[in-house]
Design a protein around this motif. Structure first.
Motif, PDB file in Angstrom:
ATOM      1  N   ALA A  89      23.086 -75.532  14.281  1.00  9.62           N
ATOM      2  CA  ALA A  89      22.654 -74.148  14.044  1.00  9.62           C
ATOM      3  C   ALA A  89      23.531 -73.170  14.812  1.00  9.62           C
ATOM      4  CB  ALA A  89      21.198 -73.964  14.453  1.00  9.62           C
ATOM      5  N   SER A  90      23.612 -71.968  14.260  1.00 14.42           N
ATOM      6  CA  SER A  90      24.182 -70.823  14.950  1.00 14.42           C
ATOM      7  C   SER A  90      23.055 -69.803  15.064  1.00 14.42           C
ATOM      8  CB  SER A  90      25.366 -70.258  14.165  1.00 14.42           C
ATOM      9  OG  SER A  90      25.938 -69.161  14.832  1.00 14.42           O
ATOM     10  N   ILE A  91      22.604 -69.549  16.285  1.00 17.41           N
ATOM     11  CA  ILE A  91      21.340 -68.852  16.527  1.00 17.41           C
ATOM     12  C   ILE A  91      21.595 -67.508  17.188  1.00 17.41           C
ATOM     13  CG2 ILE A  91      19.087 -69.057  17.662  1.00 17.41           C
ATOM     14  CD1 ILE A  91      20.026 -72.192  17.874  1.00 17.41           C
ATOM     15  N   LYS A  92      20.974 -66.465  16.665  1.00 17.27           N
ATOM     16  CA  LYS A  92      21.117 -65.136  17.247  1.00 17.27           C
ATOM     17  C   LYS A  92      19.867 -64.758  18.035  1.00 17.27           C
ATOM     18  CE  LYS A  92      24.501 -63.110  14.120  1.00 17.27           C
ATOM     19  NZ  LYS A  92      24.870 -61.902  13.352  1.00 17.27           N
ATOM     20  N   PHE A  93      20.096 -64.053  19.135  1.00 19.37           N
ATOM     21  CA  PHE A  93      18.968 -63.565  19.937  1.00 19.37           C
ATOM     22  C   PHE A  93      19.346 -62.250  20.609  1.00 19.37           C
ATOM     23  CE2 PHE A  93      21.436 -66.062  22.952  1.00 19.37           C
ATOM     24  CZ  PHE A  93      21.402 -65.293  24.101  1.00 19.37           C
ATOM     25  N   ARG A  94      18.324 -61.519  21.040  1.00 17.87           N
ATOM     26  CA  ARG A  94      18.497 -60.284  21.808  1.00 17.87           C
ATOM     27  C   ARG A  94      17.800 -60.426  23.157  1.00 17.87           C
ATOM     28  NH1 ARG A  94      16.889 -57.595  16.820  1.00 17.87           N
ATOM     29  NH2 ARG A  94      18.710 -56.687  15.794  1.00 17.87           N
ATOM     30  N   VAL A  95      18.286 -59.699  24.128  1.00 18.75           N
ATOM     31  CA  VAL A  95      17.593 -59.572  25.403  1.00 18.75           C
ATOM     32  C   VAL A  95      16.717 -58.329  25.298  1.00 18.75           C
ATOM     33  CG1 VAL A  95      17.828 -59.289  27.892  1.00 18.75           C
ATOM     34  CG2 VAL A  95      19.498 -60.659  26.624  1.00 18.75           C
ATOM     35  N   LYS A  96      15.392 -58.529  25.346  1.00 19.50           N
ATOM     36  CA  LYS A  96      14.453 -57.431  25.062  1.00 19.50           C
ATOM     37  C   LYS A  96      14.375 -56.398  26.182  1.00 19.50           C
ATOM     38  CE  LYS A  96      10.968 -60.119  24.160  1.00 19.50           C
ATOM     39  NZ  LYS A  96       9.620 -60.611  23.741  1.00 19.50           N
ATOM     40  N   GLY A  97      14.455 -56.843  27.399  1.00 17.35           N
ATOM     41  CA  GLY A  97      14.312 -55.912  28.513  1.00 17.35           C
ATOM     42  C   GLY A  97      14.450 -56.655  29.827  1.00 17.35           C
ATOM     43  N   LEU A  98      14.963 -55.985  30.821  1.00 14.76           N
ATOM     44  CA  LEU A  98      15.185 -56.594  32.128  1.00 14.76           C
ATOM     45  C   LEU A  98      14.467 -55.763  33.186  1.00 14.76           C
ATOM     46  CD1 LEU A  98      18.990 -57.382  31.726  1.00 14.76           C
ATOM     47  CD2 LEU A  98      17.077 -58.969  31.465  1.00 14.76           C
ATOM     48  N   ASP A  99      13.521 -56.401  33.877  1.00 16.25           N
ATOM     49  CA  ASP A  99      12.729 -55.695  34.885  1.00 16.25           C
ATOM     50  C   ASP A  99      13.555 -55.381  36.133  1.00 16.25           C
ATOM     51  OD1 ASP A  99      10.514 -55.831  33.236  1.00 16.25           O
ATOM     52  OD2 ASP A  99       9.856 -57.753  34.081  1.00 16.25           O
ATOM     53  N   LYS A 100      14.468 -56.307  36.473  1.00 15.42           N
ATOM     54  CA  LYS A 100      15.281 -56.120  37.673  1.00 15.42           C
ATOM     55  C   LYS A 100      16.700 -55.728  37.280  1.00 15.42           C
ATOM     56  CE  LYS A 100      15.122 -59.182  40.863  1.00 15.42           C
ATOM     57  NZ  LYS A 100      15.198 -60.494  41.557  1.00 15.42           N
TER      58      LYS A 100
ATOM     59  N   ILE B 105      16.333 -64.103  16.746  1.00 15.65           N
ATOM     60  CA  ILE B 105      16.565 -63.460  15.454  1.00 15.65           C
ATOM     61  C   ILE B 105      17.063 -64.537  14.498  1.00 15.65           C
ATOM     62  CG2 ILE B 105      17.647 -61.516  14.259  1.00 15.65           C
ATOM     63  CD1 ILE B 105      16.012 -60.649  16.652  1.00 15.65           C
ATOM     64  N   ASP B 106      16.154 -65.383  14.025  1.00 20.69           N
ATOM     65  CA  ASP B 106      16.549 -66.495  13.159  1.00 20.69           C
ATOM     66  C   ASP B 106      15.314 -67.018  12.444  1.00 20.69           C
ATOM     67  OD1 ASP B 106      17.376 -68.998  12.073  1.00 20.69           O
ATOM     68  OD2 ASP B 106      19.000 -69.089  13.526  1.00 20.69           O
ATOM     69  N   ASP B 107      15.255 -66.862  11.115  1.00 26.72           N
ATOM     70  CA  ASP B 107      14.052 -67.273  10.388  1.00 26.72           C
ATOM     71  C   ASP B 107      13.991 -68.770  10.134  1.00 26.72           C
ATOM     72  OD1 ASP B 107      16.035 -67.501   8.500  1.00 26.72           O
ATOM     73  OD2 ASP B 107      15.214 -65.996   7.119  1.00 26.72           O
ATOM     74  N   LYS B 108      15.043 -69.514  10.517  1.00 29.28           N
ATOM     75  CA  LYS B 108      15.003 -70.975  10.368  1.00 29.28           C
ATOM     76  C   LYS B 108      14.194 -71.623  11.489  1.00 29.28           C
ATOM     77  CE  LYS B 108      19.436 -71.720  10.322  1.00 29.28           C
ATOM     78  NZ  LYS B 108      19.876 -70.316  10.514  1.00 29.28           N
ATOM     79  N   PHE B 109      13.998 -70.894  12.584  1.00 29.46           N
ATOM     80  CA  PHE B 109      13.234 -71.407  13.712  1.00 29.46           C
ATOM     81  C   PHE B 109      11.880 -70.704  13.771  1.00 29.46           C
ATOM     82  CE2 PHE B 109      17.353 -72.914  14.889  1.00 29.46           C
ATOM     83  CZ  PHE B 109      17.138 -74.029  15.686  1.00 29.46           C
ATOM     84  N   VAL B 110      10.833 -71.483  13.994  1.00 31.98           N
ATOM     85  CA  VAL B 110       9.479 -70.940  14.101  1.00 31.98           C
ATOM     86  C   VAL B 110       8.922 -71.270  15.475  1.00 31.98           C
ATOM     87  CG1 VAL B 110       9.025 -71.055  11.624  1.00 31.98           C
ATOM     88  CG2 VAL B 110       8.492 -73.034  13.062  1.00 31.98           C
ATOM     89  N   GLU B 111       8.052 -70.424  15.965  1.00 30.42           N
ATOM     90  CA  GLU B 111       7.460 -70.662  17.280  1.00 30.42           C
ATOM     91  C   GLU B 111       6.600 -71.911  17.234  1.00 30.42           C
ATOM     92  OE1 GLU B 111       5.043 -68.147  20.720  1.00 30.42           O
ATOM     93  OE2 GLU B 111       6.015 -67.109  19.026  1.00 30.42           O
ATOM     94  N   SER B 112       6.731 -72.745  18.247  1.00 37.81           N
ATOM     95  CA  SER B 112       6.021 -74.013  18.310  1.00 37.81           C
ATOM     96  C   SER B 112       5.058 -73.993  19.493  1.00 37.81           C
ATOM     97  CB  SER B 112       7.015 -75.175  18.449  1.00 37.81           C
ATOM     98  OG  SER B 112       6.351 -76.405  18.573  1.00 37.81           O
ATOM     99  N   LEU B 113       3.779 -74.017  19.203  1.00 38.17           N
ATOM    100  CA  LEU B 113       2.757 -73.950  20.254  1.00 38.17           C
ATOM    101  C   LEU B 113       2.128 -75.328  20.432  1.00 38.17           C
ATOM    102  CD1 LEU B 113       1.098 -70.573  19.193  1.00 38.17           C
ATOM    103  CD2 LEU B 113       2.751 -70.947  21.036  1.00 38.17           C
ATOM    104  N   ASP B 114       2.620 -76.088  21.384  1.00 36.90           N
ATOM    105  CA  ASP B 114       2.101 -77.420  21.660  1.00 36.90           C
ATOM    106  C   ASP B 114       1.015 -77.339  22.717  1.00 36.90           C
ATOM    107  OD1 ASP B 114       3.893 -78.386  19.872  1.00 36.90           O
ATOM    108  OD2 ASP B 114       5.325 -79.109  21.361  1.00 36.90           O
ATOM    109  N   GLU B 115      -0.111 -77.936  22.417  1.00 37.40           N
ATOM    110  CA  GLU B 115      -1.255 -77.895  23.339  1.00 37.40           C
ATOM    111  C   GLU B 115      -0.901 -78.559  24.668  1.00 37.40           C
ATOM    112  OE1 GLU B 115      -5.961 -79.252  23.451  1.00 37.40           O
ATOM    113  OE2 GLU B 115      -4.786 -79.436  21.612  1.00 37.40           O
ATOM    114  N   GLY B 116      -1.202 -77.878  25.738  1.00 39.41           N
ATOM    115  CA  GLY B 116      -0.979 -78.428  27.069  1.00 39.41           C
ATOM    116  C   GLY B 116       0.407 -78.177  27.627  1.00 39.41           C
ATOM    117  N   GLU B 117       1.305 -77.619  26.828  1.00 40.60           N
ATOM    118  CA  GLU B 117       2.664 -77.375  27.307  1.00 40.60           C
ATOM    119  C   GLU B 117       2.754 -75.976  27.938  1.00 40.60           C
ATOM    120  OE1 GLU B 117       7.102 -78.423  25.759  1.00 40.60           O
ATOM    121  OE2 GLU B 117       5.734 -77.541  24.312  1.00 40.60           O
TER     122      GLU B 117
END
Length: 315
Positions: free
Chosen positions: A270-281, A213-225
């Protein structure tokens, strides 16, 4: 570490107008656990013609292999037509000059993160049981249920900071239902002469079931990673620029005492916010959060040279 092992000094006591001015120093550097490269630049501190360039030798970056230590001589040459005259009334003028050794580095920080479904954790705690039972991890403080992060070596250390008790669950107790993760960069020890020059990239790796939950960070899709278990995020250019331009924006410029102190000791990234979306176990799951900070580190050596209106004997 990195250190200048020789004084930065000219080859002559004085240079007359029209002579090439040359100064020399030497630097010793160790690359620790990663390959890096070292580059140099020179700067006359005050009143240098904007259309002139100081020649630096070596002109190209010097590669340094993993765990290698080298000594590199550095020369700064000022072309003969740089200072055509001395200021009116002066026969001798001393000018200060700096040589910079700049090299790129990557510092990493790792944080063990444990998750558990909220109801399952609640039951365990009600029974006064240890939610970390069976975990052999010396970084877990069982009294506070917090985990100590790990940082790799380097002149500046990237450090993840997470104060929440673990295991964390899909139901954070905060008002907005998020967790807060801190990331800072700080000087590792006085062995490293110099300071941070600039940040070049900041990356964050979160487990797939964590929602950033932070608009300063964007998803980074590096080829081969491989991103099957983690999602990689990158601090955007606006965020990088704001951190790199702190001196101009808040401290009166890059040469101020406050700026030098800030980039010497380090700062919060940075001070970064996140949520835990769901836990299978429902039971304990061990995962990791990782941060990588790429930056330029800079050491400097200051010297001086003297210009004279008349020819002086060379030393």
């Amino acid at each position: 570490g990195l250190r200048f092992i020789d004084k930065f000094k000219p080859f002559q006591d004085r240079y007359k107008i029209g002579e090439t001015i040359e100064l020399r120093t030497a630097v010793e550097i160790s690359s620790l656990k990663e390959e890096t490269s070292l580059r140099f630049s020179c700067e006359v501190v005050k009143d240098f013609p904007k259309d002139k360039i100081i020649e630096v030798d070596p002109a190209e970056s010097v590669p340094i292999a993993k765990e290698e230590t080298i000594v590199q001589e550095v020369y700064c040459r000022i072309p003969p037509d740089t200072f055509p005259v001395l200021p009116t009334g002066l026969k001798v003028l001393e000018k200060k000059i700096k040589v910079y050794a700049i090299y790129d580095f990557t510092s990493k920080s790792y944080l063990d993160v444990y998750t558990m479904q909220s109801e399952y954790l609640k039951n365990i705690l009600n029974q006064r049981m240890d939610p970390f039972e069976g975990q052999k991890n010396s970084r877990i403080n069982t009294a506070t249920r917090q985990v100590i992060p790990v940082a790799t070596q380097g002149p500046m250390r990237a450090i993840l900071k997470f104060d929440s008790t673990q295991p964390i669950t899909e139901k954070s107790t905060s008002r907005d239902g998020t967790y807060t993760l801190g990331l800072k960069l700080e000087k590792s020890s006085a062995v490293w002469q110099g300071r941070l020059n600039k940040l070049t990239s900041v990356y964050l790796y979160l487990p797939k079931n964590f929602e950033l939950i932070d608009d300063k960070f964007v998803e980074s899709l590096d080829e081969g990673e491989d991103q099957t278990t983690f999602t990689k995020y990158r601090l955007n250019e606006e965020g990088l620029d704001k951190l790199n331009n702190q001196c101009d924006n808040y401290y009166g410029g890059k040469n101020s005492v406050e700026c030098n102190d800030l980039f010497e000791r380090g700062f919060n990234i940075a001070s970064i916010k996140f949520r835990v979306k769901g836990l299978d176990k429902p039971t304990l799951v061990h995962d990791y959060i990782r941060a990588e900070v790429e930056y330029d580190f800079q050491a400097e050596n200051i010297g001086s040279f003297t210009l004279a209106a008349e020819t002086q004997s060379a030393v």
